[in-house]
Design a protein around this motif. Structure first.
Motif, PDB file in Angstrom:
ATOM      1  N   ARG A 136     -33.348 -82.456 -27.425  1.00 49.06           N
ATOM      2  CA  ARG A 136     -32.456 -83.281 -28.251  1.00 49.06           C
ATOM      3  C   ARG A 136     -32.274 -84.676 -27.641  1.00 49.06           C
ATOM      4  O   ARG A 136     -31.322 -85.374 -27.967  1.00 49.06           O
ATOM      5  N   CYS A 137     -33.171 -85.107 -26.775  1.00 51.75           N
ATOM      6  CA  CYS A 137     -33.118 -86.470 -26.242  1.00 51.75           C
ATOM      7  C   CYS A 137     -33.049 -87.461 -27.418  1.00 51.75           C
ATOM      8  O   CYS A 137     -33.916 -87.438 -28.303  1.00 51.75           O
ATOM      9  N   PRO A 138     -32.040 -88.331 -27.451  1.00 48.18           N
ATOM     10  CA  PRO A 138     -31.895 -89.223 -28.621  1.00 48.18           C
ATOM     11  C   PRO A 138     -33.063 -90.185 -28.800  1.00 48.18           C
ATOM     12  O   PRO A 138     -33.361 -90.585 -29.933  1.00 48.18           O
ATOM     13  N   TYR A 139     -33.751 -90.538 -27.732  1.00 47.73           N
ATOM     14  CA  TYR A 139     -34.900 -91.451 -27.854  1.00 47.73           C
ATOM     15  C   TYR A 139     -36.083 -90.736 -28.523  1.00 47.73           C
ATOM     16  O   TYR A 139     -36.897 -91.363 -29.184  1.00 47.73           O
ATOM     17  N   PHE A 140     -36.155 -89.423 -28.333  1.00 48.77           N
ATOM     18  CA  PHE A 140     -37.204 -88.629 -28.981  1.00 48.77           C
ATOM     19  C   PHE A 140     -37.009 -88.647 -30.502  1.00 48.77           C
ATOM     20  O   PHE A 140     -37.977 -88.677 -31.270  1.00 48.77           O
ATOM     21  N   TYR A 141     -35.752 -88.655 -30.945  1.00 50.64           N
ATOM     22  CA  TYR A 141     -35.452 -88.602 -32.374  1.00 50.64           C
ATOM     23  C   TYR A 141     -35.465 -89.970 -33.042  1.00 50.64           C
ATOM     24  O   TYR A 141     -35.447 -90.055 -34.272  1.00 50.64           O
ATOM     25  N   MET A 167     -37.839 -96.224 -30.857  1.00 50.98           N
ATOM     26  CA  MET A 167     -37.704 -96.329 -29.402  1.00 50.98           C
ATOM     27  C   MET A 167     -38.928 -95.758 -28.683  1.00 50.98           C
ATOM     28  O   MET A 167     -39.625 -94.901 -29.227  1.00 50.98           O
ATOM     29  N   PRO A 168     -39.171 -96.220 -27.436  1.00 50.77           N
ATOM     30  CA  PRO A 168     -40.276 -95.624 -26.679  1.00 50.77           C
ATOM     31  C   PRO A 168     -39.950 -94.188 -26.279  1.00 50.77           C
ATOM     32  O   PRO A 168     -38.811 -93.882 -25.946  1.00 50.77           O
ATOM     33  N   CYS A 169     -40.957 -93.347 -26.317  1.00 52.18           N
ATOM     34  CA  CYS A 169     -40.767 -91.946 -25.901  1.00 52.18           C
ATOM     35  C   CYS A 169     -42.135 -91.322 -25.662  1.00 52.18           C
ATOM     36  O   CYS A 169     -42.912 -91.148 -26.604  1.00 52.18           O
ATOM     37  N   ASN A 170     -42.410 -90.980 -24.418  1.00 49.72           N
ATOM     38  CA  ASN A 170     -43.699 -90.375 -24.077  1.00 49.72           C
ATOM     39  C   ASN A 170     -43.891 -88.991 -24.681  1.00 49.72           C
ATOM     40  O   ASN A 170     -45.023 -88.537 -24.844  1.00 49.72           O
ATOM     41  N   LYS A 171     -42.795 -88.316 -24.995  1.00 47.31           N
ATOM     42  CA  LYS A 171     -42.931 -86.981 -25.586  1.00 47.31           C
ATOM     43  C   LYS A 171     -43.346 -87.095 -27.063  1.00 47.31           C
ATOM     44  O   LYS A 171     -44.205 -86.362 -27.530  1.00 47.31           O
ATOM     45  N   ARG A 172     -42.732 -88.010 -27.791  1.00 46.61           N
ATOM     46  CA  ARG A 172     -43.070 -88.190 -29.217  1.00 46.61           C
ATOM     47  C   ARG A 172     -44.352 -88.986 -29.392  1.00 46.61           C
ATOM     48  O   ARG A 172     -45.188 -88.664 -30.247  1.00 46.61           O
ATOM     49  N   GLY A 224     -43.842 -94.965 -23.032  1.00 45.02           N
ATOM     50  CA  GLY A 224     -42.763 -95.119 -22.060  1.00 45.02           C
ATOM     51  C   GLY A 224     -41.645 -94.129 -22.315  1.00 45.02           C
ATOM     52  O   GLY A 224     -41.689 -93.342 -23.267  1.00 45.02           O
ATOM     53  N   CYS A 225     -40.643 -94.190 -21.447  1.00 41.41           N
ATOM     54  CA  CYS A 225     -39.500 -93.273 -21.568  1.00 41.41           C
ATOM     55  C   CYS A 225     -38.223 -94.102 -21.700  1.00 41.41           C
ATOM     56  O   CYS A 225     -37.836 -94.810 -20.772  1.00 41.41           O
ATOM     57  N   GLY A 226     -37.591 -94.022 -22.872  1.00 45.99           N
ATOM     58  CA  GLY A 226     -36.365 -94.777 -23.099  1.00 45.99           C
ATOM     59  C   GLY A 226     -35.205 -94.318 -22.237  1.00 45.99           C
ATOM     60  O   GLY A 226     -34.298 -95.098 -21.938  1.00 45.99           O
ATOM     61  N   ALA A 227     -35.230 -93.059 -21.833  1.00 52.29           N
ATOM     62  CA  ALA A 227     -34.079 -92.495 -21.105  1.00 52.29           C
ATOM     63  C   ALA A 227     -34.053 -92.908 -19.634  1.00 52.29           C
ATOM     64  O   ALA A 227     -32.975 -92.989 -19.038  1.00 52.29           O
ATOM     65  N   ILE A 228     -35.229 -93.157 -19.042  1.00 55.61           N
ATOM     66  CA  ILE A 228     -35.257 -93.607 -17.643  1.00 55.61           C
ATOM     67  C   ILE A 228     -34.880 -95.087 -17.647  1.00 55.61           C
ATOM     68  O   ILE A 228     -35.590 -95.919 -18.188  1.00 55.61           O
ATOM     69  N   MET A 286     -27.244 -86.725 -20.827  1.00 57.98           N
ATOM     70  CA  MET A 286     -27.576 -85.312 -21.071  1.00 57.98           C
ATOM     71  C   MET A 286     -28.853 -84.889 -20.331  1.00 57.98           C
ATOM     72  O   MET A 286     -29.292 -83.758 -20.500  1.00 57.98           O
ATOM     73  N   HIS A 287     -29.444 -85.741 -19.544  1.00 55.84           N
ATOM     74  CA  HIS A 287     -30.820 -85.494 -19.098  1.00 55.84           C
ATOM     75  C   HIS A 287     -30.930 -84.688 -17.807  1.00 55.84           C
ATOM     76  O   HIS A 287     -29.942 -84.273 -17.210  1.00 55.84           O
ATOM     77  N   ALA A 288     -32.191 -84.500 -17.387  1.00 55.40           N
ATOM     78  CA  ALA A 288     -32.526 -83.524 -16.333  1.00 55.40           C
ATOM     79  C   ALA A 288     -32.246 -84.056 -14.928  1.00 55.40           C
ATOM     80  O   ALA A 288     -32.309 -85.263 -14.671  1.00 55.40           O
ATOM     81  N   PRO A 338     -41.979 -89.236 -13.739  1.00 57.53           N
ATOM     82  CA  PRO A 338     -41.783 -90.617 -14.185  1.00 57.53           C
ATOM     83  C   PRO A 338     -42.053 -90.805 -15.676  1.00 57.53           C
ATOM     84  O   PRO A 338     -41.729 -91.833 -16.247  1.00 57.53           O
ATOM     85  N   LYS A 339     -42.615 -89.764 -16.320  1.00 60.94           N
ATOM     86  CA  LYS A 339     -42.923 -89.859 -17.757  1.00 60.94           C
ATOM     87  C   LYS A 339     -41.796 -89.341 -18.643  1.00 60.94           C
ATOM     88  O   LYS A 339     -41.695 -89.727 -19.804  1.00 60.94           O
ATOM     89  N   CYS A 340     -40.969 -88.443 -18.135  1.00 65.44           N
ATOM     90  CA  CYS A 340     -39.977 -87.799 -19.007  1.00 65.44           C
ATOM     91  C   CYS A 340     -38.913 -87.084 -18.176  1.00 65.44           C
ATOM     92  O   CYS A 340     -39.242 -86.422 -17.180  1.00 65.44           O
ATOM     93  N   ILE A 341     -37.653 -87.230 -18.612  1.00 69.43           N
ATOM     94  CA  ILE A 341     -36.548 -86.532 -17.927  1.00 69.43           C
ATOM     95  C   ILE A 341     -35.726 -85.711 -18.931  1.00 69.43           C
ATOM     96  O   ILE A 341     -34.532 -85.461 -18.735  1.00 69.43           O
ATOM     97  N   ALA A 342     -36.375 -85.290 -20.011  1.00 66.05           N
ATOM     98  CA  ALA A 342     -35.670 -84.536 -21.052  1.00 66.05           C
ATOM     99  C   ALA A 342     -35.319 -83.131 -20.570  1.00 66.05           C
ATOM    100  O   ALA A 342     -35.922 -82.608 -19.634  1.00 66.05           O
ATOM    101  N   VAL A 343     -34.348 -82.513 -21.254  1.00 68.95           N
ATOM    102  CA  VAL A 343     -34.016 -81.111 -20.962  1.00 68.95           C
ATOM    103  C   VAL A 343     -34.378 -80.232 -22.152  1.00 68.95           C
ATOM    104  O   VAL A 343     -34.400 -80.688 -23.300  1.00 68.95           O
TER     105      VAL A 343
HETATM  106 FE1  SF4 Z   1     -38.932 -89.197 -24.549  1.00 67.17          FE
HETATM  107 FE2  SF4 Z   1     -38.626 -87.508 -22.526  1.00 67.17          FE
HETATM  108 FE3  SF4 Z   1     -38.056 -90.036 -22.147  1.00 67.17          FE
HETATM  109 FE4  SF4 Z   1     -36.519 -88.580 -23.776  1.00 67.17          FE
HETATM  110  S1  SF4 Z   1     -36.729 -88.290 -21.590  1.00 67.17           S
HETATM  111  S2  SF4 Z   1     -37.312 -90.661 -24.116  1.00 67.17           S
HETATM  112  S3  SF4 Z   1     -38.012 -87.149 -24.620  1.00 67.17           S
HETATM  113  S4  SF4 Z   1     -40.077 -89.212 -22.644  1.00 67.17           S
END
Ligand code: SF4
Length: 326
Positions: free
Chosen positions: A116-121, A125-130, A135-139, A145-147, A153-158
């Motif tokens: 449910r990372c808001p950048y994924f939705y 926004m940048p998001c390596n998962k989507r 890039g990763c908007g959350a870093i 809410m993150h991990a 360095p690519k993702c810190i989603a939970v």
């Molecule tokens: Fe995307 Fe993962 Fe970064 Fe969230 S934490 S913006 S899901 S890459």
């Protein structure tokens, strides 16, 4: 929303043939996938509705609990065998989502739900998962809410599930079907850490489907507890959650199981803390020592750094509840 085709196979063989086609996606309860499709985060060409398959059964065979992939979260949480043999799972399910969602969501779908990372939705926004490589908007962004464990360095989603935290603690096995037959993997190995490929949430191949999960017999029913810390009492994802299960004989811990939610890209099993608890008295001091071990390697990213204190406190609290000390 992008147009898609829809099929509802009547047999497992037809379903597996259908899901192997490009752009295909399984749908069951649809409680996450439909949201993702509406927002343009996922855009399958065809939906394979598996609801006609006989995968709803909950049974006990030789003391092992078998739960079909299409069993509803609400049904599993109220099932007499689940409550008697694996109360930790029932507790975790009841802590998840809302009653309406639990009435639609399936066990397999719960395992497959996306972060449910808001950048994924947010597709702006940048998001390596989507969109890998963006890039990763959350870093460096908003990451409350993150991990704190197992990040890259690519993702810190939970991973957002409560049910999966209990299944990871209870040594569950996932039964999977594909074109070449069935395979089984330990639940703790089903979900992935982000590494270099955060777009992959788990180890299910695109032409495979989950058939069931199995939970072996254990001695944890008397001393189990699922603690979920969240911003409101209902319909909120975990800031931190803890699945704690103890086998206590004469005040001494024979065996322990611990897993956390809301802290990693997958349900986070605390193997070292479990080992530290074995043979120790079931006291708050033992639990505090285990929590210290559990936190080794944790890392905050700013807004979520409060979890570095919340997580060990939650571990101790969950273990105290499981041991009957509170
Ligand atoms: Fe995307 Fe993962 Fe970064 Fe969230 S934490 S913006 S899901 S890459």
């Amino acid at each position: 929303m992008k147009q898609f085709t829809y099929v509802k196979p009547a047999s497992e063989a037809v379903a597996i043939a259908a899901i192997g086609k490009p752009g295909a996606k399984i749908i069951a309860g649809g409680t996450n996938l439909v949201d993702l499709m509406k927002k343009g985060v996922m855009a399958p060409d065809r939906l394979i509705d598996i609801n006609a398959l006989p995968l709803k059964e909950i049974s006990v065979v030789k003391s092992t609990l078998h739960i079909g992939a299409l069993a509803l979260n609400s049904v599993v949480s109220e099932n007499a065998s689940v409550m008697q043999l694996q109360p930790l799972l029932a507790m975790a399910l009841k802590a998840g989502a809302s009653p309406q969602l639990r009435n639609m969501a399936t066990v397999g779908g719960n395992m497959m739900q996306r972060t449910r990372c808001p950048y994924f939705y947010d597709t702006t926004m940048p998001c390596n998962k989507r969109a890998p490589g963006t890039g990763c908007g959350a870093i460096g962004g908003y990451n409350r809410m993150h991990a704190i464990f197992g990040t890259s360095p690519k993702c810190i989603a939970v991973h957002p599930s409560d049910m999966c935290v209990a299944l990871a603690a209870l040594d569950a096995t996932v039964v999977i079907a594909g074109k070449t037959g069935q395979r089984r993997i330990p639940f703790t190995e089903f979900h992935r850490l982000p590494g270099e490929t955060p777009q992959l949430d788990n180890k299910l191949a695109t032409d495979e489907m989950i058939l069931s999960v199995e939970i072996p017999e254990n001695n944890f029913a008397k001393n189990s507890y699922y603690l979920k810390v969240r911003d409101r009492q209902s319909y909120a994802f975990a800031l931190v959650s803890v699945a704690a299960a103890l086998d206590i004989q004469n005040g001494v811990i024979q065996n322990a199981r611990l897993a956390m939610g809301g802290v990693a890209h997958k349900p986070w099993r605390l193997f070292d803390a479990e080992k530290a608890l074995a043979g120790k008295p079931a006291t708050e001091d033992s639990f505090k020592a285990a929590a210290l071990i559990a936190m080794q390697g944790a890392k905050g990213y700013g807004h979520n750094s409060f979890k570095l204190k919340l997580a060990p406190a939650s571990i101790v609290e969950a273990l105290k509840h499981a041991a009957g000390l509170v």
